[in-house]
Structures are given as C-alpha cells and as structure tokens.
Design a protein around this motif. Structure first.
Motif, short mmCIF file in Angstrom:
data_model
loop_
_atom_site.label_atom_id
_atom_site.label_comp_id
_atom_site.label_asym_id
_atom_site.label_seq_id
_atom_site.Cartn_x
_atom_site.Cartn_y
_atom_site.Cartn_z
N VAL A 174 0.85 -1.19 0.00
CA VAL A 174 0.00 0.00 0.00
C VAL A 174 0.89 1.25 0.00
CG1 VAL A 174 -1.79 1.27 1.23
CG2 VAL A 174 -1.77 -1.23 1.29
N SER A 179 -2.82 13.97 -2.08
CA SER A 179 -3.59 14.26 -3.29
C SER A 179 -3.23 15.63 -3.86
CB SER A 179 -5.09 14.14 -3.06
OG SER A 179 -5.47 14.80 -1.91
N GLY A 180 -3.20 15.70 -5.19
CA GLY A 180 -2.89 16.95 -5.86
C GLY A 180 -1.42 17.14 -6.15
N THR A 181 -0.56 16.24 -5.70
CA THR A 181 0.87 16.41 -5.94
C THR A 181 1.30 15.71 -7.22
OG1 THR A 181 1.37 14.46 -4.64
CG2 THR A 181 1.40 16.56 -3.48
N GLU A 184 1.46 11.98 -6.80
CA GLU A 184 0.23 11.19 -6.91
C GLU A 184 0.07 10.73 -8.36
OE1 GLU A 184 -3.54 13.19 -6.68
OE2 GLU A 184 -4.54 11.44 -5.85
N ILE A 201 -3.25 5.01 -1.73
CA ILE A 201 -4.23 5.83 -1.02
C ILE A 201 -3.81 7.30 -1.12
CG2 ILE A 201 -5.70 4.76 0.73
CD1 ILE A 201 -3.38 4.56 2.56
N SER A 202 -4.76 8.14 -1.52
CA SER A 202 -4.49 9.58 -1.62
C SER A 202 -5.01 10.25 -0.37
CB SER A 202 -5.20 10.16 -2.83
OG SER A 202 -4.84 9.46 -3.98
N LEU A 203 -4.15 10.95 0.34
CA LEU A 203 -4.58 11.63 1.56
C LEU A 203 -4.42 13.12 1.40
CD1 LEU A 203 -3.11 8.88 3.77
CD2 LEU A 203 -5.52 9.48 3.68
N THR A 204 -5.05 13.87 2.32
CA THR A 204 -5.16 15.31 2.07
C THR A 204 -3.87 16.10 2.29
OG1 THR A 204 -6.46 15.17 4.07
CG2 THR A 204 -7.58 15.99 2.13
N ASP A 208 -0.85 13.62 7.01
CA ASP A 208 -1.74 12.46 6.97
C ASP A 208 -1.06 11.28 6.29
OD1 ASP A 208 -3.77 13.79 8.20
OD2 ASP A 208 -4.74 14.41 6.34
N ARG A 217 -0.83 1.70 8.29
CA ARG A 217 -1.91 1.61 7.32
C ARG A 217 -1.36 1.50 5.89
NH1 ARG A 217 -5.84 4.99 9.89
NH2 ARG A 217 -7.45 3.43 10.18
N LYS B 99 -6.25 -2.13 10.06
CA LYS B 99 -5.54 -1.18 9.21
C LYS B 99 -5.04 -1.81 7.92
CE LYS B 99 -3.03 0.23 12.72
NZ LYS B 99 -2.06 0.97 13.54
N PHE B 193 -14.32 13.89 -3.32
CA PHE B 193 -12.93 13.53 -3.55
C PHE B 193 -12.60 13.62 -5.04
CE2 PHE B 193 -9.30 10.83 -4.15
CZ PHE B 193 -8.58 10.93 -2.98
N ASP B 200 -7.43 19.13 -9.34
CA ASP B 200 -5.97 19.04 -9.28
C ASP B 200 -5.36 18.67 -10.63
OD1 ASP B 200 -5.74 19.71 -6.66
OD2 ASP B 200 -5.86 17.66 -5.93
#
Lengths: 321, 246
Positions: A174, A179-181, A184, A201-204, A208, A217, B99, B193, B200
């Motif tokens: 994982v 997100s937005g970079t 990503e 997984i995209s996190l803010t 995070d 995780r 998790k 999302f 983006d």
C-alpha cells in the motif's frame, strides 16, 4: 512558528507543476490586481530592467523570503529568517556590497508566499528571493531563475524493517500519496505502466500520508525527498524510518529573479557558482540537513543526493520540466 | 468565464478512463455510503430512541448518554476518531488487522460506522419525540390489553411514532447525503474527492464543482421523492381525509 505548515511549504512547489493551469489563472488574477494597484499609485515601481543599477541608486536591496519553508527559508524562535536558501541570500547580499562598492548597503526583507511571489517580484516589491521555488519552463515565461540551489527527487519513506528497498518492492503493498501532488500522478502512472499491483491511497496532506505509514496503514509514502526528511524529523521515533528508492522525478529550486535582466542574473549565477564550487555549499548542506536546526533542534538526517553532488561540481540553471 | 464541458470526455491521467467515469465512480460510492449508513442509522436511531422512552431509568440514561456523545462532537472530529484513534486503542493484532483491510474498503467501512452512529444519534431524538408525542393512553392501553412492553412498542407505539416523524426524518436523510462528503477526508473516493482530484489534474474547477453540485442535488431529489412516497403510503386515514387506502 507553526511547524506543520513548515514542512508543507516546499510541497506546494512540488504540487504546482501538475496544477499549472490553476496556478497560472490565480497568478494572472493576482497580477492584474497588482497592476491595478500600481496604476493607482503615482510612485509605482514600473518596469525595472537593471536591478543592479537600481540597488546602487537606492542604496538598498530588497530580499524576498519564506516564512515557513523548513529548512530552506523560515523564521527561527527569534523571528530571524534562517535556512539553507537564506544562507545563499545573505551571501548574495555580501557579494552585492563588494560588487557595487556599497559597504553600507541597506537590506530590507519582504515575506512572500507561494501565491504572491511571482507578482511581487514582477512589480518590484522585492529584487530576488531564495526560498523553495521550483524552476520550470512554465514559470520561465514570467520570471528568470538563477543557478540551481537545491534539487529534490521524489522517493519513498518506509519502515526500516519493511524490506522495501526500491520501487519494484512495492508489489502488493500500500502506497500513500498526498492528493494533488506530482507524485500522486506519478504513482498512478507507475501502477498503470508497471502492473505493480499496489494499492494507492491519496490523503489530504503530507502529515496524513506520513501518519498512514507510521500507523501501519500504508507501507510507503511517496513524495519529495526533502519533505520526507522533514516529516521523519518530526516523527516520534525518526530512527524507525528510512528514505529509499531511485528518484522518479527531479525538481530544481532556484533563486527567482526578474525576467530580462541578464546583468543581474549573471551576477547572482556567479555568486552561487562560487559558493558551490568552493565547497561552501556542502558546508551549508551539512549545517541544515545533517545537524540540529532551529527552532526545536530537530535533525533532518538527510544524505546529499547524487544529483546535488553533480550540481555542486557543475553549477547550472537547468530546469527539469 | 468560458466553461469547457468537454473536459469530462477527455482521458483522465491514469486508470485508462475518461474524467466523467471518475465522477460516476464517485457518485456510486457516495450513493452506496448513503444507503448503507442510512440503514444503520435508522436501526441505531430506533433502538436508542426507544431506550430513551423506556420506564427503566438506567436504560434511559444510557440512551441519553449515547445521544449527547454523538451529537456534541463535530462530525469531522468523529471521522478522525474512528479512523485514526480507535484502531490504536484496539488490541495490537486487531488494530493491525483493521488497518490492513483493503484501503478503499477500509475507508468505506469507517465512514459507514461513523455516519451510522452519528446520524443514529440524531434519528434517536426524532424517534423519542415521535413516541413522546403520542398520548400516554396508548402505552397504557397496550399494557392493559395484556401486551408486553415489547409488543406495545412493536404494534402500537412505533407504527404511530414513525408516521409522525416522517418529515424530520426526510430532512435528516438529506443531511446525511451532504454529510457523506466528509468521508473524502479519510480517503473515500466519493463525489467530493473526485471533484478535488479533477480540479488538481485538469484545473477545471468550475466544471467539476458544478457537476458534483448537480449530482448531490439529484441524489437529494431522488431521496426526497422516495421519502414523500413512503409518507403518503403509510399515512393513516384521520390525518388525510378522503385519501385513505385502508
């Protein structure tokens, strides 16, 4: 100073190449506002094409700096601007004093953000900045960049005992991204192209994403290596994590100067080249990336990237994208 | 400002799909989360609402405690408590197991649990007010007829209470649809999302947010008409003269 913001600041740069449209729109809006403001003020700075002459005439140089771009340009506990890039700023100012024969040259510091740094440079609010601004072709349409100060590579941060040494080891794992970079986008591309069969997984925000790895995780966090080092330095147990993997992309941070001012650019380029060739730059790197830094004495423990060894041997102003 | 609606038919930067498919995926997740968390909230809300009207003081206190906890903590904070704090409080192996659930499934489950319990607390209050709005005689009549307390609730109180609370329940359902947007903060790939992601990657902010606005309104209107339909179906004769279906 606010720490969380600190490490994110360079990330906004990393994020920008993939949001050029948005950034440009925003910048144009800002620029127009600034133009309007300028046209109202009779003392508007107007077009400056010879910064060196202007500095000599005013007896003052105006330097832009960041407020929380750790460890490049930020406030220490006493509200002084410090950082790896800030050291270059100071050295450039020293060189200006000699070059212009102005030992009493006044220095004025102007705080800038990633949103206003281009318009404020263009309208003459400040003369140059050393922070964490990525030199790319899109921005070169509006401003000029000096020789590169720092090169970041996008790599992954993992638990020491995870067994992950490079990107192919991510099979079935994982991967956390912000997100937005740019990373990503790179991560999803990698998944499409290499059939690595990993979960993304995209996190803010970067905090995070880092916590996803810290809590188990996610197995790895993919972003600029300097940011990874910053997140690690703030962790409860920094020694548990390592930064690995072949960089998947590079970005060059340069000092930002006004466009079409070759005399000033040549001067700044030479100062930076001298710093890098003389070995002084290596000392700066060690000071800011391998030793405790203000305000809380954290240590980035960041090895000198190969790309920067090459840079210090051959200073240049090459943009990576 | 020149909107470019064609953007939705352009190729997304990864996944080998077009942008509009991102939005469809997001819509499916939002709708699925809404339906499942509504179901959970309805069950939890009914149980807790009943607890709050029982004669037993301890059970009433339990119901009150539940409601006060879940409605006095901001929803965003509850999301982070479920997602970030609870797994760390579990026994180590259980925490690791949780998790390591497949990330999309994991954020869906956490969102479901969080929204289910949160909305459950709010529905509980409506159920309680519905039951309390009934005349005391109904409960007494049921018990006097020899029904147990459970039978009285099942056959007399609840059918009437549900009828009374249909209008506030409808607006709570619409609230729940809007609250699902918070799930994007723990990585659920829902409509919100996808809108941010579209922003983006394509820089078409107006188009993507207009599109998801319409999608949310669409989902709300569908829900509204279903709830209105149910409301009409279950209405009893005295409250709707001339439209009895009995």
């Amino acid at each position: 100073m606010s720490h969380p913001v600190g490490h994110r600041a360079p990330g906004t740069c990393a994020a920008q190449p993939c949001m050029e449209g948005k950034t440009v729109k925003r910048l144009i809006a800002l620029f127009l506002i600034c133009c309007a403001a300028l046209s109202l003020s009779p003392a508007g700075a107007g077009e400056i094409t010879d910064t060196l002459a202007r500095i000599k005439q005013d007896g003052q140089v105006i330097v832009g700096h960041r407020e929380s771009s750790v460890p490049f340009s930020y406030y220490d506990a006493n509200q002084n601007v410090v950082g790896y890039s800030q050291e270059y700023s100071s050295l450039i100012v020293e060189a200006l004093k000699k070059e212009l024969n102005l030992p009493d040259l006044k220095v004025k510091y102007v705080p800038i953000t990633s949103q206003n740094r281009i318009p404020l440079l263009q309208n003459g609010t400040y003369d140059f900045e050393c922070g964490s601004t990525t030199n790319n072709l899109e921005r070169q349409k509006q401003v000029a960049f000096s020789n590169t100060l720092f090169i970041i590579g996008t790599r992954i941060l993992v638990h020491k005992d995870s067994g992950i040494k490079d990107f192919p080891d991510l099979r079935g794992k994982v991967l956390a991204v912000t997100s937005g970079t740019t990373s990503e986008r790179l991560a999803f591309k990698m998944k499409d192209e290499t059939k690595l069969d990993m979960e993304i997984i995209s996190l803010t925000d970067h905090g995070d994403s880092f916590r996803a790895v810290e809590s188990g995780r996610a197995d790895a966090f993919f972003i600029d290596d300097a940011l990874l080092a910053g997140e690690r330095a703030r962790a409860r147990t920094p020694a548990d994590f390592e930064i690995v993997g072949t960089p998947q992309s590079y970005e060059a941070y340069g000092a930002m100067l006004r466009k079409d001012d070759p005399k000033f650019k040549a001067f700044v380029d030479k100062v930076i080249a001298d710093i890098q060739k003389s070995g002084k730059a290596l000392g700066l790197f060690k000071k800011w990336f391998q030793n405790p830094i203000p305000p809380r004495g954290m240590n980035m423990n960041f090895d000198l990237p190969e790309a920067m060894k090459d840079l210090f041997a051959n200073p240049n102003d090459k943009a990576f994208q | 400002m020149g909107l470019n609606w064609g953007i939705f038919f352009e190729d997304a930067p990864f996944g080998g799909v077009k942008y509009y498919q991102w939005l469809l995926d997001g819509f499916a997740n939002t709708a699925l989360l809404f339906v499942s968390s509504w179901t959970m909230a309805f069950i939890v809300g009914s149980l807790v609402g009943i607890l709050r009207t029982l004669p037993n003081r301890c059970l009433r206190a339990l119901g009150t405690a539940y409601v006060e906890i879940f409605r006095n903590i901001p929803l965003l904070v509850q999301f982070f408590i479920w997602y970030a704090v609870i797994p760390e409080l579990l026994p180590r192996s259980a925490g690791i197991w949780v998790k390591r659930i497949d990330p999309p499934v994991q954020s869906f489950l956490f969102s479901l649990v969080c929204l289910g319990f949160f909305t459950g607390g709010r529905i509980a209050e409506q159920v309680r007010s519905g039951i309390e709005a009934l005349s005391k005689g109904q409960r007494k009549a049921g018990l006097a007829l020899g029904m147990t307390m459970a039978q009285t609730y099942r056959h007399i109180l609840m059918p009437n209470a549900y009828r009374i609370i249909m209008p506030p329940l409808t607006s709570e359902s619409l609230n729940l649809i809007k609250n699902t947007a918070v799930a994007s903060t723990i990585g659920l790939i829902d409509l919100t999302f996808q809108a941010y992601r579209l922003l983006d990657f394509s820089a078409n902010s107006y188009e993507s947010f207009i599109a998801i606005t319409l999608a949310y309104v669409f989902l709300c209107l569908i829900t509204l008409s279903i709830m209105r339909w149910i409301e009409r179906r279950i209405r009893v004769a005295p409250t709707a003269p001339g439209r009895s279906r009995a």
